[in-house]
Design an enzyme around this catalytic site. Structure first.
Site, short mmCIF file in Angstrom:
data_model
loop_
_atom_site.label_atom_id
_atom_site.label_comp_id
_atom_site.label_asym_id
_atom_site.label_seq_id
_atom_site.Cartn_x
_atom_site.Cartn_y
_atom_site.Cartn_z
N GLU A 76 12.37 -9.49 1.91
CA GLU A 76 11.57 -8.32 2.32
C GLU A 76 12.44 -7.07 2.12
O GLU A 76 13.58 -7.03 2.59
CB GLU A 76 11.20 -8.49 3.80
CG GLU A 76 10.45 -7.32 4.40
CD GLU A 76 10.24 -7.52 5.92
OE1 GLU A 76 10.50 -8.64 6.44
OE2 GLU A 76 9.82 -6.55 6.56
N PRO B 3 0.79 -1.22 0.00
CA PRO B 3 0.00 0.00 0.00
C PRO B 3 0.83 1.28 0.00
O PRO B 3 1.84 1.39 0.69
CB PRO B 3 -0.82 -0.10 1.29
CG PRO B 3 -0.13 -1.11 2.13
CD PRO B 3 0.52 -2.06 1.18
N ASN B 4 0.35 2.21 -0.80
CA ASN B 4 0.87 3.59 -0.91
C ASN B 4 2.19 3.69 -1.67
O ASN B 4 2.63 4.80 -1.97
CB ASN B 4 0.99 4.26 0.47
CG ASN B 4 -0.36 4.44 1.12
OD1 ASN B 4 -1.26 4.97 0.49
ND2 ASN B 4 -0.52 3.96 2.33
N ARG C 194 5.25 12.42 -2.82
CA ARG C 194 5.30 13.05 -1.49
C ARG C 194 6.35 12.32 -0.67
O ARG C 194 6.83 11.27 -1.05
CB ARG C 194 3.94 12.94 -0.78
CG ARG C 194 2.90 13.91 -1.32
CD ARG C 194 1.59 13.79 -0.56
NE ARG C 194 0.91 12.54 -0.89
CZ ARG C 194 0.36 11.72 0.01
NH1 ARG C 194 0.42 11.99 1.29
NH2 ARG C 194 -0.24 10.61 -0.37
O1 CA2 Z 1 10.40 1.99 3.85
C1 CA2 Z 1 9.55 1.32 3.25
O2 CA2 Z 1 9.74 0.88 2.11
C2 CA2 Z 1 8.18 1.09 3.89
O3 CA2 Z 1 7.78 -0.24 3.58
C3 CA2 Z 1 7.24 2.09 3.27
C4 CA2 Z 1 5.83 2.06 3.89
C5 CA2 Z 1 5.91 2.14 5.40
O4 CA2 Z 1 4.62 1.97 5.94
C6 CA2 Z 1 6.83 1.11 5.98
O5 CA2 Z 1 6.89 1.29 7.39
C7 CA2 Z 1 8.22 1.23 5.40
C8 CA2 Z 1 4.98 3.24 3.41
C9 CA2 Z 1 5.02 3.54 1.98
C10 CA2 Z 1 4.33 4.85 1.75
O6 CA2 Z 1 4.91 5.44 0.64
C11 CA2 Z 1 4.56 6.71 0.33
C12 CA2 Z 1 5.29 7.32 -0.65
C13 CA2 Z 1 5.01 8.61 -1.01
C14 CA2 Z 1 4.00 9.28 -0.40
C15 CA2 Z 1 3.27 8.68 0.59
C16 CA2 Z 1 3.53 7.39 0.95
#
Ligand code: CA2
Length: 145
Positions: free
Chosen positions: A97, A9-10, A17
């Site tokens: 991972e 997700p996201n 952002r």
């Molecule tokens: O560091 C990572 O790759 C994460 O898996 C990214 C996740 C976060 O919940 C994990 O703790 C670590 C979140 C991804 C969100 O990505 C965004 C990118 C741009 C704008 C908003 C969110």
């Protein structure tokens, strides 16, 4: 036989952002770099991104038997999903991972990964290059068999 590269997700929002945390590349940029690297290693890659936990589980269940490995950034499901962990636990191919950011240098709730105990290993904090390193490992494992 391919390597599945799965993003949760996201991660479709990368580059738009939070560039201070996740960098300026979009997911499409990262996937292009992964594809180029995969070609240099002689492996093929299949990309999948979803914001939906069940869709990721369905994708793993459907494709894992045809894969030589899985690279997965489960996003926030890392810290919440027993269902994703149970799904990955039955995968026989190597699972790596990946996190773009260093989850251990961030909020405490990000320090727990439900996925880590069932993955072969975890790469956290090396930015988009973590995906390439994960691919290196899987290609090496496939080549050693
Ligand atoms: O560091 C990572 O790759 C994460 O898996 C990214 C996740 C976060 O919940 C994990 O703790 C670590 C979140 C991804 C969100 O990505 C965004 C990118 C741009 C704008 C908003 C969110």
């Amino acid at each position: 036989m391919s390597v599945l590269v799965i993003n949760g997700p996201n991660l479709n929002m990368l580059g738009q952002r939070e560039q201070d945390i996740y960098g300026s590349l979009t997911l499409a940029d990262i996937e292009a770099r992964v594809k180029t690297h995969a070609e240099s290693l002689g492996v093929t890659v299949e990309f999948f991104q979803s914001n939906n936990e069940g869709e990721i589980i369905d994708y793993v269940q459907k494709h894992q038997s045809d894969a030589i490995g899985i690279v997965i950034n489960p996003g926030a499901f890392t810290h919440t999903s027993v269902a994703l962990r149970d799904c990955l636990a039955i995968v026989t191919a190597p699972v790596v991972e990946v996190h773009i950011s260093n989850i251990y240098a961030r909020e405490e709730f990000r320090h727990l990964s439900y996925v880590a105990p069932v993955a072969d290993g975890q790469i956290s904090g090396l930015g988009w290059q973590g995906y390439l390193l994960a691919l290196d490992y899987i290609a090496a494992q496939a080549g050693s068999k």
